[in-house]
Write a protein that holds these residues in place. Structure first.
Motif, PDB file in Angstrom:
ATOM      1  N   ASP A 184     -42.930   8.701 -21.774  1.00  0.00           N
ATOM      2  CA  ASP A 184     -41.556   8.120 -21.509  1.00  0.00           C
ATOM      3  C   ASP A 184     -41.847   7.037 -20.406  1.00  0.00           C
ATOM      4  N   ASN A 186     -40.737   4.091 -20.056  1.00  0.00           N
ATOM      5  CA  ASN A 186     -39.694   3.463 -19.655  1.00  0.00           C
ATOM      6  C   ASN A 186     -38.965   3.801 -18.540  1.00  0.00           C
ATOM      7  N   SER A 187     -38.708   5.309 -18.788  1.00  0.00           N
ATOM      8  CA  SER A 187     -37.919   6.264 -17.545  1.00  0.00           C
ATOM      9  C   SER A 187     -38.907   6.228 -16.357  1.00  0.00           C
ATOM     10  N   PRO A 231     -41.373  -2.454 -20.634  1.00  0.00           N
ATOM     11  CA  PRO A 231     -39.989  -1.850 -20.684  1.00  0.00           C
ATOM     12  C   PRO A 231     -38.858  -2.451 -19.972  1.00  0.00           C
ATOM     13  N   GLN A 232     -37.765  -2.386 -20.399  1.00  0.00           N
ATOM     14  CA  GLN A 232     -36.715  -3.242 -19.473  1.00  0.00           C
ATOM     15  C   GLN A 232     -36.390  -2.382 -18.428  1.00  0.00           C
ATOM     16  N   ARG A 234     -33.679  -0.514 -16.628  1.00  0.00           N
ATOM     17  CA  ARG A 234     -32.540   0.379 -17.178  1.00  0.00           C
ATOM     18  C   ARG A 234     -31.807   1.173 -16.205  1.00  0.00           C
ATOM     19  N   VAL A 241     -35.931   3.736 -25.777  1.00  0.00           N
ATOM     20  CA  VAL A 241     -36.971   2.652 -25.009  1.00  0.00           C
ATOM     21  C   VAL A 241     -36.683   1.298 -25.751  1.00  0.00           C
ATOM     22  N   TYR A 243     -37.803  -2.898 -24.851  1.00  0.00           N
ATOM     23  CA  TYR A 243     -38.855  -3.722 -24.350  1.00  0.00           C
ATOM     24  C   TYR A 243     -38.260  -5.213 -24.398  1.00  0.00           C
TER      25      TYR A 243
END
Length: 293
Positions: A184, A186-187, A231-232, A234, A241, A243
């Protein structure tokens, strides 16, 4: 065919006699001889016998911290967690540091492949002595992180952050690493960025983010891509996820921003080589395009 009931009663009787003699012999033979017998049972994985002898010794001895780990492991092998909790209480009453007891128990649990007993002991203490909740949660976090139990690691990290929202950037860093380990990213990036918003000088967060952007850009160059898929940013409640395509040049600049600070260069000398490589790649992008006419 042997009478199993009589055989069991005979064995139980023999154990009882052994324990009775051991208890009487405590002052006569001395603690060392009794401990040798306990250790023999322990090493042979005769948990019942070992536990009973350790129990006698521990309740008579006053300050030998080395007794607690084998006593806890042997009792755990017998699924006797009431006895384990009594040992924790005894250690506290005798002024023996709980941290030392648990550290020795963890070391022996790793050696005997009994980490479940260590984990259950921590959970037991947290349940029976809720005032130690934060301390035990931190021990659980370290345990789960080192064991690569990332799901439980994230759960405990969230519990610590919820109960103690101040001075939790170190916990957030561990949580982010666990998120990264389960894929993960992104997180993980979001948590690391949050860490930097609280503590802009966090070396762990800067290294994580800087290395991520640097490695992503380098891989894109190797693959012949013109963009880096990142990843953006957030919010905390975003799901999934998503991108964004970032040009390699921008990714390298972001990596440099995170890594190129004095306190990282001084404390992590290898980063200097990475920064030099980033600078070389950035220079290549900034160089004017020339050609023969």
């Amino acid at each position: 065919m042997p009478d199993l009931d009589n055989l069991f009663m005979t064995k139980t009787f023999i154990i009882g006699i052994l324990l009775f003699v051991s208890s009487l012999s405590f002052s006569v033979l001395g603690e060392n001889k009794i401990l040798i017998k306990a250790e023999e049972h322990f090493n042979k994985k005769e948990w019942k016998e070992a536990s009973e002898i350790y129990n006698i010794v521990l309740n008579n001895e006053k300050g030998n911290i080395a007794l607690y780990a084998p006593s806890i492991i042997a009792a755990g092998k017998c699924n006797n967690y009431n006895r384990i909790m009594s040992y924790i209480s005894i250690s506290e009453n005798r002024g023996i540091p709980l941290d030392s007891v648990l550290t020795k128990t963890l070391n022996l649990a790793l050696k005997t492949r009994s980490t479940d007993i260590y984990e259950n002991t921590l959970l037991l203490i947290k349940n029976k002595q809720p005032w130690l909740k934060n301390y035990i949660n931190n021990r659980l976090l370290e345990f789960f992180y080192n064991r690569k139990n990332n799901i439980k690691c994230i759960e405990i990290a969230d519990a610590i952050i919820e109960n103690n929202p101040k001075n939790i950037t170190d916990i957030m860093v561990i949580k982010a690493k666990a998120m990264n380990d389960i894929g993960d990213i992104n997180s993980a990036i979001g948590v690391m960025e949050e860490v930097l918003s609280i503590n802009p000088t966090s070396i762990e967060a800067r290294l994580f983010l800087g290395n991520y952007y640097y490695i992503s850009a380098k891989q894109s160059i190797k693959d012949g891509n013109f963009t880096v898929k990142l990843p953006q940013k957030r919010g905390k409640k975003s799901e999934g996820v998503k991108y964004e395509n970032t040009d390699i040049y921008s990714a390298l600049k972001r990596a440099k921003i995170y890594l190129d600070v004095d306190y990282i260069r001084n404390k992590r000398p290898y980063v200097r080589n990475i920064i030099k490589e980033i600078d070389d790649m950035i220079s290549a992008f900034e160089a004017p395009i020339t050609g023969n006419k």
